[in-house]
Design an enzyme around this catalytic site. Structure first.
Site, PDB file in Angstrom:
ATOM      1  N   ASP A   1      26.655  60.330 -26.138  1.00 18.63           N
ATOM      2  CA  ASP A   1      26.436  59.409 -25.023  1.00 18.63           C
ATOM      3  C   ASP A   1      27.762  58.896 -24.473  1.00 18.63           C
ATOM      4  O   ASP A   1      28.749  58.802 -25.198  1.00 18.63           O
ATOM      5  CB  ASP A   1      25.549  58.234 -25.497  1.00 18.63           C
ATOM      6  CG  ASP A   1      24.912  57.501 -24.335  1.00 18.63           C
ATOM      7  OD1 ASP A   1      24.886  58.056 -23.205  1.00 18.63           O
ATOM      8  OD2 ASP A   1      24.436  56.367 -24.541  1.00 18.63           O
TER       9      ASP A   1
ATOM     10  N   HIS B   1      30.263  65.089 -17.800  1.00 20.76           N
ATOM     11  CA  HIS B   1      29.438  66.087 -18.485  1.00 20.76           C
ATOM     12  C   HIS B   1      30.249  67.361 -18.776  1.00 20.76           C
ATOM     13  O   HIS B   1      30.106  67.976 -19.829  1.00 20.76           O
ATOM     14  CB  HIS B   1      28.194  66.429 -17.655  1.00 20.76           C
ATOM     15  CG  HIS B   1      27.256  65.265 -17.474  1.00 20.76           C
ATOM     16  ND1 HIS B   1      26.899  64.436 -18.515  1.00 20.76           N
ATOM     17  CD2 HIS B   1      26.603  64.788 -16.379  1.00 20.76           C
ATOM     18  CE1 HIS B   1      26.073  63.493 -18.059  1.00 20.76           C
ATOM     19  NE2 HIS B   1      25.882  63.683 -16.771  1.00 20.76           N
TER      20      HIS B   1
ATOM     21  N   LEU C   1      27.529  78.159 -40.062  1.00 26.38           N
ATOM     22  CA  LEU C   1      27.145  76.835 -39.551  1.00 26.38           C
ATOM     23  C   LEU C   1      25.981  77.040 -38.582  1.00 26.38           C
ATOM     24  O   LEU C   1      26.004  77.974 -37.781  1.00 26.38           O
ATOM     25  CB  LEU C   1      28.342  76.215 -38.810  1.00 26.38           C
ATOM     26  CG  LEU C   1      28.096  74.955 -37.970  1.00 26.38           C
ATOM     27  CD1 LEU C   1      27.749  73.751 -38.851  1.00 26.38           C
ATOM     28  CD2 LEU C   1      29.333  74.616 -37.123  1.00 26.38           C
TER      29      LEU C   1
END
Ligand code: IPE
Ligand code: IPE
Ligand code: MG
Length: 254
Positions: free
Chosen positions: A25, A42, A136
């Site tokens: 955020d 973004h 991962l």
């Protein structure tokens, strides 16, 4: 190690969190502070994801889960939503091969039915390509909501067990979107807000929560290190007393 439910059995705790779940955020505020359009935040945010994926791989984290777009983010201005979708497509185009080369398995979870065919096909192809990788697991939650997840899981569970009226937690957990991952050990939310925003409602039952004011585009390997260090200072009791944990440790030491 098998997957266990933190409310049914006390899970094994490791020094490095096996699974980190992140609410990324603060992209918009990062950009606004610099007199830039929100979208610039973004774009920077995608770069931060790359850095954190690398850092997690280096640290030996097994699963990292990013909240990229919530089921409530459709409420944003149409322009921002379509820009986020385009960014998602570009990121997939650019990153999937690199991830594959680095042994990373990519999973995209959420209600994908609202995405267009192009994006959905890219998602399927990316998951298929990286399915065999084990270093991962990176999960991107897109059009995801914790309540949506529980509801879709319940529907699937009932459909798979016609006529049944009694179900276990494990049964439901096996139909949730992240059934392939252990419950998160560490939750991180950047951007200063201290809320869950309909993220992994079921899975966060016993997760350690970490909130930082750092905006997501500024969240780097060093910031991740601070979050992990904070996690390492926590006593994960899962309902037990502190004394019980001390006793257990001394038994192991003897
Ligand atoms: C998080 O950053 C990214 C998404 C929700 C897609 P925000 O866009 O929420 O940034 P702020 O909270 O407005 O700063
Ligand atoms: C949460 O961020 C969702 C994502 C990071 C994708 P928001 O910025 O949308 O959360 P709220 O609305 O402030 O709680
Ligand atoms: Mg926000």
């Amino acid at each position: 190690m098998t997957l266990s439910s933190s409310t049914q059995a006390v899970p094994e705790v490791s020094l490095v969190p096996r699974h980190i779940a992140i609410i990324m955020d603060g992209n918009g505020r990062w950009a606004t502070k610099r007199f830039m359009p929100r979208v610039a935040g973004h774009v920077k945010g995608v770069e931060a994801v790359r850095g954190i994926v690398e850092a997690c791989a280096m640290q030996g984290v097994e699963y990292v889960t990013f909240f990229a777009f919530s089921s409530e983010n459709w409420r944003r201005p149409e322009e921002e939503v379509s820009l986020l979708m385009r960014l998602f497509v570009t990121a997939l185009e650019r990153e999937v091969s690199k991830m594959h080369a680095n042994g990373i398995r990519l999973k995209i979870v959420g209600d994908l039915s609202r995405f267009d065919d192009k994006l959905r096909n890219m998602i399927i192809a990316a998951e298929r390509k990286t399915a065999g990788n084990t270093r991962l697991t990176v999960t991107v939650c897109a059009n995801y909501g914790g309540r949506w997840d529980i509801m879709q899981g319940v529907r699937k569970m009932i459909a798979a067990n016609p006529g049944a009226t009694d179900f276990s937690e494990e049964q439901l957990a096996s139909f949730l979107s992240l059934a392939y991952a252990p419950e998160p050990d560490l939750f991180i939310r950047t951007g200063g807000e201290e809320r869950i925003s309909n993220f992994l409602l079921w899975q966060l039952a016993y997760t350690e929560l970490y909130f930082t004011d750092t905006y997501w585009p500024d969240f780097d390997a060093n910031a991740l290190g601070l979050a992990i260090a904070s996690y390492q200072k926590r006593e994960r009791r899962f309902g037990r007393t502190s004394e019980q944990l001390t006793e257990q440790t001394s038994v192991v030491k003897c």
